[in-house]
Design a protein around this motif. Structure first.
Motif, mmCIF file in Angstrom:
data_model
loop_
_atom_site.group_PDB
_atom_site.id
_atom_site.type_symbol
_atom_site.label_atom_id
_atom_site.label_comp_id
_atom_site.label_asym_id
_atom_site.label_seq_id
_atom_site.Cartn_x
_atom_site.Cartn_y
_atom_site.Cartn_z
ATOM 1 N N VAL A 282 21.863 13.889 1.443
ATOM 2 C CA VAL A 282 21.715 14.970 2.430
ATOM 3 C C VAL A 282 22.926 14.986 3.360
ATOM 4 C CG1 VAL A 282 20.350 15.817 4.378
ATOM 5 C CG2 VAL A 282 19.199 15.006 2.340
ATOM 6 N N CYS B 9 18.250 20.079 2.261
ATOM 7 C CA CYS B 9 17.412 19.290 1.347
ATOM 8 C C CYS B 9 17.368 19.914 -0.040
ATOM 9 C CB CYS B 9 16.006 19.130 1.920
ATOM 10 S SG CYS B 9 15.949 18.096 3.395
ATOM 11 N N ILE C 143 15.808 12.840 1.681
ATOM 12 C CA ILE C 143 15.176 14.097 2.091
ATOM 13 C C ILE C 143 14.010 13.829 3.033
ATOM 14 C CG2 ILE C 143 13.763 16.011 1.208
ATOM 15 C CD1 ILE C 143 15.669 16.042 -1.233
#
Length: 126
Positions: A108, A12, A46
């Motif tokens: 991500v 993240c 995230i």
């Protein structure tokens, strides 16, 4: 659980730092909607990744198969709803670029893929 949190923190933070740096380039190139879209998509990505990590132990520890199924489906619906919010915002507003939001939603996952490719390339040459 500590390993999951460490993994979340690694990927993240890489995703957010990458999104910020890329967004700065687009801001200097006078493309603010693209930069804003990338940031909002990355933030949703995230949060989605964190929710996956938080819900995983609950689903695994369920004794009932029905309860596990309901928790899994509820988690998926919640996360899909969360991912839809930036898409709807980008569609309805010209302040956010839709293409950038889509890229941000996969930020991500891209960081995970880049990490695995780089570890494969650099570990096989040693």
């Amino acid at each position: 659980m500590n390993t999951v949190r460490q993994t979340q923190k690694t990927y993240c933070s890489r995703a957010l730092i990458s999104a910020i740096l890329i967004s700065l380039v687009f801001i200097f190139a006078a493309q603010k909607p693209f930069a804003k879209g990338l940031i909002i998509g990355t933030l949703a990505s995230i949060v989605n990744f964190i929710l996956i990590g938080e819900s995983l132990p609950r689903r695994v520890l369920q004794s009932s198969r029905i309860k596990s199924l309901v928790l899994s489906m509820g988690s998926i619906l919640l996360r899909f709803g969360l991912m839809a919010v930036p898409l709807v915002v980008a569609i309805k507003s010209e302040d956010f670029n839709l293409f950038a939001v889509v890229i941000g939603l996969f930020m991500v996952q891209m960081m995970i893929l880049i990490d695995h490719f780089s570890s494969f390339i650099f570990s096989s040459t040693g």
